[in-house]
Design a protein around this motif. Structure first.
Motif, PDB file in Angstrom:
ATOM      1  N   GLY A  76       0.776  -1.238  -0.017  1.00 21.01           N
ATOM      2  CA  GLY A  76       0.174  -0.036   0.057  1.00 21.01           C
ATOM      3  C   GLY A  76       0.712   1.086  -0.010  1.00 21.01           C
ATOM      4  O   GLY A  76       0.370   2.388   0.571  1.00 21.01           O
ATOM      5  N   LEU A  77       2.020   1.170  -0.373  1.00 20.70           N
ATOM      6  CA  LEU A  77       2.940   2.317  -0.573  1.00 20.70           C
ATOM      7  C   LEU A  77       3.242   2.616  -2.052  1.00 20.70           C
ATOM      8  O   LEU A  77       3.027   1.863  -2.814  1.00 20.70           O
ATOM      9  CB  LEU A  77       4.419   2.002   0.123  1.00 20.70           C
ATOM     10  N   THR A  78       3.759   3.835  -2.406  1.00 23.87           N
ATOM     11  CA  THR A  78       4.032   4.241  -3.473  1.00 23.87           C
ATOM     12  C   THR A  78       5.296   4.836  -3.686  1.00 23.87           C
ATOM     13  O   THR A  78       5.492   5.618  -2.894  1.00 23.87           O
ATOM     14  CB  THR A  78       2.956   4.984  -4.363  1.00 23.87           C
ATOM     15  N   MET A  79       6.194   4.825  -4.863  1.00 22.04           N
ATOM     16  CA  MET A  79       7.465   5.449  -4.654  1.00 22.04           C
ATOM     17  C   MET A  79       7.508   6.220  -5.923  1.00 22.04           C
ATOM     18  O   MET A  79       7.045   6.083  -7.139  1.00 22.04           O
ATOM     19  CB  MET A  79       8.535   4.392  -4.771  1.00 22.04           C
ATOM     20  N   VAL A  80       8.379   7.455  -5.650  1.00 26.45           N
ATOM     21  CA  VAL A  80       8.617   8.473  -6.866  1.00 26.45           C
ATOM     22  C   VAL A  80      10.122   8.541  -6.815  1.00 26.45           C
ATOM     23  O   VAL A  80      10.987   8.977  -5.778  1.00 26.45           O
ATOM     24  CB  VAL A  80       8.037   9.791  -6.410  1.00 26.45           C
ATOM     25  N   PHE A  81      10.659   8.234  -8.111  1.00 21.51           N
ATOM     26  CA  PHE A  81      12.188   8.030  -8.135  1.00 21.51           C
ATOM     27  C   PHE A  81      12.765   9.307  -8.980  1.00 21.51           C
ATOM     28  O   PHE A  81      12.012  10.162  -9.132  1.00 21.51           O
ATOM     29  CB  PHE A  81      12.528   6.874  -8.931  1.00 21.51           C
ATOM     30  N   GLN A  82      13.992   9.489  -8.676  1.00 19.61           N
ATOM     31  CA  GLN A  82      14.899  10.320  -9.531  1.00 19.61           C
ATOM     32  C   GLN A  82      14.568  10.435 -10.762  1.00 19.61           C
ATOM     33  O   GLN A  82      14.327  11.541 -11.347  1.00 19.61           O
ATOM     34  CB  GLN A  82      16.322  10.168  -9.094  1.00 19.61           C
ATOM     35  N   SER A  83      14.488   9.367 -11.577  1.00 21.39           N
ATOM     36  CA  SER A  83      13.956   9.163 -12.960  1.00 21.39           C
ATOM     37  C   SER A  83      12.634   9.177 -12.942  1.00 21.39           C
ATOM     38  O   SER A  83      12.013   8.408 -12.115  1.00 21.39           O
ATOM     39  CB  SER A  83      14.565   7.977 -13.206  1.00 21.39           C
ATOM     40  N   TYR A  84      12.013   9.873 -13.980  1.00 20.97           N
ATOM     41  CA  TYR A  84      10.528   9.978 -13.875  1.00 20.97           C
ATOM     42  C   TYR A  84      10.045   8.660 -14.510  1.00 20.97           C
ATOM     43  O   TYR A  84       8.881   8.341 -13.781  1.00 20.97           O
ATOM     44  CB  TYR A  84      10.319  10.982 -15.078  1.00 20.97           C
ATOM     45  N   ALA A  85      10.576   7.825 -15.248  1.00 20.66           N
ATOM     46  CA  ALA A  85      10.090   6.498 -15.676  1.00 20.66           C
ATOM     47  C   ALA A  85       8.852   6.538 -16.309  1.00 20.66           C
ATOM     48  O   ALA A  85       7.690   5.899 -15.936  1.00 20.66           O
ATOM     49  CB  ALA A  85      10.062   5.590 -14.632  1.00 20.66           C
ATOM     50  N   LEU A  86       8.436   7.490 -17.253  1.00 21.94           N
ATOM     51  CA  LEU A  86       7.249   7.537 -17.944  1.00 21.94           C
ATOM     52  C   LEU A  86       7.301   6.901 -19.167  1.00 21.94           C
ATOM     53  O   LEU A  86       8.285   6.535 -19.896  1.00 21.94           O
ATOM     54  CB  LEU A  86       6.769   9.243 -18.035  1.00 21.94           C
ATOM     55  N   TYR A  87       6.167   6.219 -19.597  1.00 20.10           N
ATOM     56  CA  TYR A  87       6.087   5.591 -20.805  1.00 20.10           C
ATOM     57  C   TYR A  87       5.946   6.774 -21.862  1.00 20.10           C
ATOM     58  O   TYR A  87       4.888   7.508 -21.913  1.00 20.10           O
ATOM     59  CB  TYR A  87       4.795   4.870 -20.908  1.00 20.10           C
ATOM     60  N   PRO A  88       7.179   6.759 -22.647  1.00 19.84           N
ATOM     61  CA  PRO A  88       7.166   7.745 -23.830  1.00 19.84           C
ATOM     62  C   PRO A  88       5.793   7.847 -24.922  1.00 19.84           C
ATOM     63  O   PRO A  88       5.638   8.660 -25.407  1.00 19.84           O
ATOM     64  CB  PRO A  88       8.233   7.503 -24.517  1.00 19.84           C
ATOM     65  N   HIS A  89       5.440   6.748 -25.090  1.00 21.29           N
ATOM     66  CA  HIS A  89       4.254   6.602 -26.161  1.00 21.29           C
ATOM     67  C   HIS A  89       2.630   6.965 -25.565  1.00 21.29           C
ATOM     68  O   HIS A  89       1.753   6.961 -26.306  1.00 21.29           O
ATOM     69  CB  HIS A  89       4.215   5.237 -26.891  1.00 21.29           C
ATOM     70  N   MET A  90       2.579   7.016 -24.208  1.00 26.10           N
ATOM     71  CA  MET A  90       1.444   7.223 -23.552  1.00 26.10           C
ATOM     72  C   MET A  90       1.230   8.819 -23.225  1.00 26.10           C
ATOM     73  O   MET A  90       2.227   9.517 -23.155  1.00 26.10           O
ATOM     74  CB  MET A  90       1.160   6.532 -22.400  1.00 26.10           C
ATOM     75  N   THR A  91      -0.095   9.165 -23.159  1.00 27.48           N
ATOM     76  CA  THR A  91      -0.119  10.731 -22.933  1.00 27.48           C
ATOM     77  C   THR A  91      -0.034  10.662 -21.175  1.00 27.48           C
ATOM     78  O   THR A  91       0.188   9.780 -20.719  1.00 27.48           O
ATOM     79  CB  THR A  91      -1.627  10.910 -23.258  1.00 27.48           C
ATOM     80  N   VAL A  92       0.014  11.922 -20.834  1.00 30.16           N
ATOM     81  CA  VAL A  92      -0.068  12.226 -19.425  1.00 30.16           C
ATOM     82  C   VAL A  92      -1.065  11.394 -18.520  1.00 30.16           C
ATOM     83  O   VAL A  92      -0.785  10.796 -17.710  1.00 30.16           O
ATOM     84  CB  VAL A  92      -0.133  13.563 -19.060  1.00 30.16           C
ATOM     85  N   ALA A  93      -2.336  11.429 -19.077  1.00 30.52           N
ATOM     86  CA  ALA A  93      -3.543  10.820 -18.453  1.00 30.52           C
ATOM     87  C   ALA A  93      -3.250   9.399 -18.340  1.00 30.52           C
ATOM     88  O   ALA A  93      -3.460   8.765 -17.514  1.00 30.52           O
ATOM     89  CB  ALA A  93      -4.761  11.345 -19.169  1.00 30.52           C
ATOM     90  N   GLU A  94      -2.682   8.755 -19.627  1.00 34.17           N
ATOM     91  CA  GLU A  94      -2.467   7.305 -19.660  1.00 34.17           C
ATOM     92  C   GLU A  94      -1.271   6.987 -18.820  1.00 34.17           C
ATOM     93  O   GLU A  94      -1.589   5.945 -18.189  1.00 34.17           O
ATOM     94  CB  GLU A  94      -2.256   6.959 -20.991  1.00 34.17           C
ATOM     95  N   ASN A  95      -0.607   7.930 -18.705  1.00 26.17           N
ATOM     96  CA  ASN A  95       0.545   7.268 -17.717  1.00 26.17           C
ATOM     97  C   ASN A  95       0.113   7.446 -16.249  1.00 26.17           C
ATOM     98  O   ASN A  95       0.497   6.584 -15.461  1.00 26.17           O
ATOM     99  CB  ASN A  95       1.781   8.433 -17.830  1.00 26.17           C
ATOM    100  N   MET A  96      -0.544   8.711 -15.812  1.00 21.99           N
ATOM    101  CA  MET A  96      -1.160   8.552 -14.472  1.00 21.99           C
ATOM    102  C   MET A  96      -2.078   7.463 -14.120  1.00 21.99           C
ATOM    103  O   MET A  96      -2.166   7.086 -12.927  1.00 21.99           O
ATOM    104  CB  MET A  96      -1.681   9.897 -14.272  1.00 21.99           C
TER     105      MET A  96
END
Length: 347
Positions: A76-96
């Protein structure tokens, strides 16, 4: 009940022990910052809490349940890293919303939670953009938004601002502070930047070689450090430390002229740069020669060569003009002195 509790937590890599018996409680809604020099174990400890590193010994409790052996997805925890690690082919909404989608959440629930997170992070105009169209600060906000939609027990931040320039770091510090106020969720934040630690934390955990050196509020650590390591790590510029010895009700050593209130067993004297004022030669604790002048606008830092005492940093008003080569007397505020014993502990 604490949000996260560590009981005698240790981490071993073969014969090397890198985390050495950590006991800590993080309360619900509390912002706790792990800070320390490189290699002190702060990121390793955070990864152990998140489940990305195995706990060798000890227990981890989350909301009162034993989560020591649970996989990351069950904590039940979530991590935010130094690297954003976003999927480049997805929109902001899809990533979130991707973690909710993979968990099988209904589409309308995903849309609702993404919209709520976007409102908190001011990302509504960016929801249809892709990561390549965003600035570094916007990408980091998306990474944080991806965590918010999961509604975790606590957020774990591993140096999330290290990739940003100075101006963006200031802006994102503000955003994270406001986010904490809105969400009232426990947050554990790892950084090597003491400015981030001092400005964000409810409590700071100072780590030194895998052990907790001190836990306290930013003010407690700054004004009442437990030992020389904490005294010189917290504060910029760092605390000046010089040798001394008690002599009756005074202290003196290597050119320091005495003052009152030295405790028995003190072998070193510490004083912060802002607790030193300039006087005439022969006045105050010692004399020295201005070696370097660092003008910063509102403040000026003077590095004063005090002979056997070494270099002493003094913080003065930026309106005060001083030149290298000037002889000055240094007056220490007797109410703001810190003394250390042979073992480095404050006495």
């Amino acid at each position: 009940m604490s949000a996260i509790t560590l009981e005698g937590v240790e981490k071993w890599f073969g014969e090397a022990q890198v985390i050495k018996g950590i006991d800590l409680e993080v309360e619900p809604g509390e912002f706790v910052v792990f800070v320390g020099p490189s290699g002190c174990g702060k990121s390793t400890l955070l990864r152990m809490i998140g489940g990305l590193e195995e706990i060798s010994r000890g227990r981890l409790l989350i909301d009162g349940r034993d989560a020591t052996a649970e996989p990351p997805s069950k904590r039940g925890l979530t991590m935010v890293f130094q690297s954003y690690a976003l999927y480049p082919h997805m929109t902001v909404a899809e990533n979130m919303g991707f973690s909710l989608k993979t968990a099988g959440a209904p589409r309308d629930e995903i849309g609702r939670k993404v919209a709520a997170a976007a409102e908190v992070l001011k990302l509504e105009p960016l929801l249809e953009r892709q990561p390549k169209d965003l600035s570094g600060g916007q990408r980091q906000r998306v990474a944080i938004g991806r965590s918010i939609v999961r509604d975790p027990t606590a957020f774990l931040f591993d140096e999330p601002l290290s990739n940003l320039d100075a101006a963006l770091r200031v802006e994102m510090r503000y955003e994270i502070a406001k986010l904490h106020q809105r969400l009232q969720k426990a947050m554990i934040y790892v950084t090597h930047d003491q400015v981030e630690a001092m400005t964000l934390a409810d409590r700071i955990v100072v780590l030194d070689a895998g052990r907790i050196a001190q836990v306290g509020t930013p003010r407690e650590l700054y004004e009442r450090p437990a030992d020389r390591f904490v005294a010189q790590f917290i504060g910029s510029p760092k605390m000046n430390v010089m040798p001394c010895r008690p002599r009756g009700e005074s202290w003196e050593e290597a050119g320091v002229r005495g003052g009152g209130g030295a405790p028995a067993g003190a072998v070193e004297l510490g004083v912060r740069p802002e607790h030193i004022t300039l006087g005439s030669v022969g006045e105050g604790a010692c004399d020295g020669t201005v070696d370097v002048v660092e003008y910063l606008g509102a403040d000026t830092f003077l590095v004063v060569d005090a002979g056997d005492l070494g270099r002493i940093t003094v913080r003065i008003s930026g309106e005060t003009a001083r030149r290298p080569g000037e002889r000055v007397g240094l007056v220490f505020d007797p109410q703001r002195l810190v003394f250390f014993g042979e073992d480095g502990r404050a006495v």
